[in-house]
Enzyme design. Structure first.
Site, PDB file in Angstrom:
ATOM      1  N   LYS A   9       0.827  -1.209   0.000  1.00 32.61           N
ATOM      2  CA  LYS A   9       0.000   0.000   0.000  1.00 32.61           C
ATOM      3  C   LYS A   9       0.860   1.257   0.000  1.00 32.61           C
ATOM      4  CE  LYS A   9      -2.341  -0.834   3.814  1.00 32.61           C
ATOM      5  NZ  LYS A   9      -1.684  -2.092   4.233  1.00 32.61           N
ATOM      6  N   ARG A  84     -10.029   1.142   8.181  1.00 27.05           N
ATOM      7  CA  ARG A  84      -9.659  -0.241   8.478  1.00 27.05           C
ATOM      8  C   ARG A  84     -10.755  -0.953   9.257  1.00 27.05           C
ATOM      9  NH1 ARG A  84      -3.655   0.733   8.391  1.00 27.05           N
ATOM     10  NH2 ARG A  84      -2.556  -1.101   9.109  1.00 27.05           N
ATOM     11  N   ARG A 122      11.600  -6.259   5.468  1.00 29.47           N
ATOM     12  CA  ARG A 122      11.271  -4.895   5.059  1.00 29.47           C
ATOM     13  C   ARG A 122      12.106  -3.849   5.804  1.00 29.47           C
ATOM     14  NH1 ARG A 122       5.158  -2.546   5.047  1.00 29.47           N
ATOM     15  NH2 ARG A 122       5.261  -2.656   7.304  1.00 29.47           N
ATOM     16  N   ARG A 155      10.704  -1.472  11.155  1.00 34.42           N
ATOM     17  CA  ARG A 155       9.650  -1.076  12.081  1.00 34.42           C
ATOM     18  C   ARG A 155       9.563  -2.032  13.263  1.00 34.42           C
ATOM     19  NH1 ARG A 155       4.301   0.242   8.625  1.00 34.42           N
ATOM     20  NH2 ARG A 155       3.414  -0.884  10.384  1.00 34.42           N
ATOM     21  N   ARG A 166      -1.113  -8.510  13.375  1.00 30.42           N
ATOM     22  CA  ARG A 166      -1.624  -7.533  12.400  1.00 30.42           C
ATOM     23  C   ARG A 166      -2.389  -8.221  11.271  1.00 30.42           C
ATOM     24  NH1 ARG A 166       3.757  -5.173  10.960  1.00 30.42           N
ATOM     25  NH2 ARG A 166       2.707  -3.860   9.445  1.00 30.42           N
TER      26      ARG A 166
END
Ligand code: AMP
Length: 209
Positions: A9, A84, A122, A155, A166
């Site tokens: 996203k 969300r 990531r 992160r 998540r």
């Protein structure tokens, strides 16, 4: 822009917003910015974010609507990671009633196995938030963003436990919005497994329809 964590996203929102010349915002970035500035809102959101839970709707809606109100007159905008939950989607609809409602809900669909792989490797730029991946899109200079040269970091909520949480939260709270927007006739679904350019082109096509 809807999609599970790791669907792309952030990457695609930056490209789509740039192509359409509209401002964009990621609700997660707004929260991280509040944390960096150590505001009350940032402190309220921190525990939820660290656990991989959603921040309560009232706090999230207030924060994003402030951004929307500040950008509503600019000929369109793109929201990344908001709404969300159903309550957030309904709040957004109410906010947008006078300007004719939202035009599109873009859903980036990626299988769970691929999401785990992406999130584990990531790295994100501290300055421009552009993500890269240590295996599939490594930076030209280690630890530095290809786009702006900023420092890359991982992160806190990209650890295995938070990622699992998540993804669970996504399927329970956010995936129902796919059906919500499908019924409203504005959902466009794109396969998020492919090259960044390919997925980006597919998204832009759905916006131009
Ligand atoms: P993201 O950067 O989109 O992955 O968001 C990081 C974290 O911020 C999420 O795991 C949530 O804790 C929080 N967050 C971001 N957007 C929302 C939202 N729309 N509603 C509730 N919590 C959110």
């Amino acid at each position: 822009m809807l999609g599970p964590p790791g669907a792309g996203k952030g990457t695609q929102a930056a490209r789509v917003a740039e192509s359409l010349s509209v401002p964009k915002v990621a609700s997660g970035d707004l929260f991280r910015d509040h944390q960096a500035r150590d505001t009350e809102l940032g402190r309220l959101a921190r525990t939820c974010m660290e656990r991989g839970d959603l921040v309560p709707d009232d706090i999230t809606i207030r924060m994003v609507m402030e951004w929307v109100e500040a950008h509503e007159g600019e000929g369109g905008f793109l929201l990344d990671g908001f709404p969300r939950t159903l309550a957030q989607a309904e709040a957004l609809d109410r906010e947008m009633v006078e300007s004719g409602g939202i035009d599109r809900a873009l859903y980036i669909n990626v299988n769970t196995e691929e999401l785990y792989r992406r999130l584990a490797g990531r790295w994100i730029c501290r300055s421009c938030q552009t993500p890269c991946h240590e295996h599939s899109s490594p930076p030209a200079v280690a630890g530095k963003c290809d786009r702006c040269g900023g420092d890359l970091y991982q992160r806190d909520d990209d650890n295995a436990e938070a990622v699992q949480k998540r993804l669970g939260v996504f399927f329970k709270e956010t995936e129902p919005l796919v059906q919500f927007y499908r019924e409203a006739g504005i959902l466009r679904e794109v396969d998020g497994v492919g090259t960044v350019d390919g997925v980006g082109a597919a998204l832009l096509e759905t916006v131009a329809e």
